[in-house]
Motif scaffolding. Structure first.
Motif, PDB file in Angstrom:
ATOM      1  N   ASP A   8       0.827  -1.219   0.000  1.00  0.00           N
ATOM      2  CA  ASP A   8       0.000   0.000   0.000  1.00  0.00           C
ATOM      3  C   ASP A   8       0.854   1.259   0.000  1.00  0.00           C
ATOM      4  N   ILE A   9       1.957   1.239   0.725  1.00  0.00           N
ATOM      5  CA  ILE A   9       2.853   2.396   0.766  1.00  0.00           C
ATOM      6  C   ILE A   9       3.596   2.520  -0.563  1.00  0.00           C
ATOM      7  N   ARG A  10       4.015   1.399  -1.124  1.00  0.00           N
ATOM      8  CA  ARG A  10       4.684   1.416  -2.437  1.00  0.00           C
ATOM      9  C   ARG A  10       3.739   1.985  -3.498  1.00  0.00           C
ATOM     10  N   LYS A  11       2.461   1.638  -3.387  1.00  0.00           N
ATOM     11  CA  LYS A  11       1.463   2.139  -4.321  1.00  0.00           C
ATOM     12  C   LYS A  11       1.371   3.667  -4.236  1.00  0.00           C
ATOM     13  N   GLU A  12       1.298   4.192  -3.038  1.00  0.00           N
ATOM     14  CA  GLU A  12       1.229   5.647  -2.855  1.00  0.00           C
ATOM     15  C   GLU A  12       2.513   6.319  -3.321  1.00  0.00           C
ATOM     16  N   ALA A  13       3.651   5.690  -3.053  1.00  0.00           N
ATOM     17  CA  ALA A  13       4.932   6.247  -3.504  1.00  0.00           C
ATOM     18  C   ALA A  13       5.000   6.260  -5.032  1.00  0.00           C
ATOM     19  N   ALA A  14       4.454   5.226  -5.673  1.00  0.00           N
ATOM     20  CA  ALA A  14       4.431   5.190  -7.146  1.00  0.00           C
ATOM     21  C   ALA A  14       3.592   6.338  -7.687  1.00  0.00           C
ATOM     22  N   ALA A  48      -0.243  -7.292 -10.063  1.00  0.00           N
ATOM     23  CA  ALA A  48      -1.514  -7.682 -10.686  1.00  0.00           C
ATOM     24  C   ALA A  48      -2.459  -6.505 -10.902  1.00  0.00           C
ATOM     25  N   ASP A  49      -2.261  -5.411 -10.201  1.00  0.00           N
ATOM     26  CA  ASP A  49      -3.164  -4.260 -10.276  1.00  0.00           C
ATOM     27  C   ASP A  49      -2.873  -3.435 -11.531  1.00  0.00           C
ATOM     28  N   PRO A  50      -3.785  -3.438 -12.520  1.00  0.00           N
ATOM     29  CA  PRO A  50      -3.542  -2.713 -13.772  1.00  0.00           C
ATOM     30  C   PRO A  50      -3.348  -1.206 -13.569  1.00  0.00           C
ATOM     31  N   LYS A  51      -3.984  -0.643 -12.566  1.00  0.00           N
ATOM     32  CA  LYS A  51      -3.842   0.796 -12.323  1.00  0.00           C
ATOM     33  C   LYS A  51      -2.417   1.120 -11.884  1.00  0.00           C
ATOM     34  N   ILE A  52      -1.836   0.294 -11.037  1.00  0.00           N
ATOM     35  CA  ILE A  52      -0.459   0.519 -10.588  1.00  0.00           C
ATOM     36  C   ILE A  52       0.513   0.297 -11.734  1.00  0.00           C
ATOM     37  N   VAL A  53       0.265  -0.704 -12.562  1.00  0.00           N
ATOM     38  CA  VAL A  53       1.107  -0.935 -13.736  1.00  0.00           C
ATOM     39  C   VAL A  53       1.057   0.290 -14.641  1.00  0.00           C
ATOM     40  N   THR A  54      -0.136   0.836 -14.834  1.00  0.00           N
ATOM     41  CA  THR A  54      -0.295   2.027 -15.673  1.00  0.00           C
ATOM     42  C   THR A  54       0.458   3.213 -15.082  1.00  0.00           C
ATOM     43  N   ILE A  55       0.355   3.409 -13.779  1.00  0.00           N
ATOM     44  CA  ILE A  55       1.051   4.512 -13.112  1.00  0.00           C
ATOM     45  C   ILE A  55       2.563   4.353 -13.269  1.00  0.00           C
ATOM     46  N   ALA A  56       3.064   3.127 -13.093  1.00  0.00           N
ATOM     47  CA  ALA A  56       4.503   2.880 -13.248  1.00  0.00           C
ATOM     48  C   ALA A  56       4.939   3.151 -14.685  1.00  0.00           C
ATOM     49  N   HIS A  99      -0.541  -8.092 -22.109  1.00  0.00           N
ATOM     50  CA  HIS A  99      -1.500  -7.782 -21.049  1.00  0.00           C
ATOM     51  C   HIS A  99      -2.912  -7.654 -21.623  1.00  0.00           C
ATOM     52  N   SER A 100      -3.887  -8.070 -20.846  1.00  0.00           N
ATOM     53  CA  SER A 100      -5.281  -8.023 -21.310  1.00  0.00           C
ATOM     54  C   SER A 100      -5.848  -6.607 -21.324  1.00  0.00           C
ATOM     55  N   ASN A 101      -5.243  -5.687 -20.586  1.00  0.00           N
ATOM     56  CA  ASN A 101      -5.698  -4.301 -20.550  1.00  0.00           C
ATOM     57  C   ASN A 101      -5.154  -3.572 -21.777  1.00  0.00           C
ATOM     58  N   ASN A 102      -6.035  -3.065 -22.623  1.00  0.00           N
ATOM     59  CA  ASN A 102      -5.637  -2.433 -23.876  1.00  0.00           C
ATOM     60  C   ASN A 102      -4.818  -1.162 -23.652  1.00  0.00           C
ATOM     61  N   ASP A 103      -5.141  -0.391 -22.599  1.00  0.00           N
ATOM     62  CA  ASP A 103      -4.369   0.821 -22.307  1.00  0.00           C
ATOM     63  C   ASP A 103      -2.919   0.485 -21.988  1.00  0.00           C
TER      64      ASP A 103
END
Length: 157
Positions: A8-14, A48-56, A99-103
């Motif tokens: 959770d902290i890594r997510k916020e830092a990203a 596994a979280d597509p939103k975090i992958v997108t942010i990275a 990845h299955s997410n088109n974005d």
């Protein structure tokens, strides 16, 4: 915090790093890179979280943009691309093309084409037929090692 804290902290830092790379100056972005933000961002490409992958991916792309401007101005290679490749980020970005997410897929293609010189559609010369006299030959071998052919004169292979 980006590489050693709980998820959770890594997510916020990203999010914070991605936002900083989005609105920061080139000097600020270089400072973040020198502080070691690239390897942890690359590590987040495998979650596994597509939103975090997108942010990275967005953070890495912003870093690559600064590297491109610098290398164009200096006539050198993009050091940011090298840092990402050294952190196994290039491999992870290439893997994310599935990845299955088109974005995510589209971001990966854009990054690879723009900053790493990878074409979306690479030619596959082994699939192009060759000629052997009046016969076409196709890539690959039969079980006996012979190259498969088709003779238009006889109508059979």
């Amino acid at each position: 915090m980006l590489d050693q804290a709980e998820f959770d902290i890594r997510k916020e830092a990203a999010w914070a790093i991605s936002n900083a790379t989005s609105g920061g100056s080139p000097e600020q972005i270089c400072f973040l890179v020198h502080q070691g933000c690239i390897p942890p961002l690359c590590d987040l490409l495998g979650v596994a979280d597509p939103k975090i992958v997108t942010i990275a991916l967005e953070g890495l792309e912003n870093i690559l943009k600064v590297g491109l401007v610098q290398c164009t101005a200096n006539g050198t290679n993009n050091d940011m691309a090298r840092h990402i490749a050294e952190a196994d980020g290039l491999t992870k970005i290439e893997d994310l093309q599935q990845h299955s997410n088109n974005d995510i897929y589209e971001k990966c293609i854009r990054i690879l084409e723009t900053y790493f010189g990878v074409d979306d559609e690479e030619e596959m010369p082994a699939l192009a037929p060759g000629m052997d006299g009046n016969q076409f030959t196709f890539g690959g071998n039969d079980m006996d090692g012979a190259t498969p052919t088709f003779d238009f004169g006889s109508g059979h292979a």
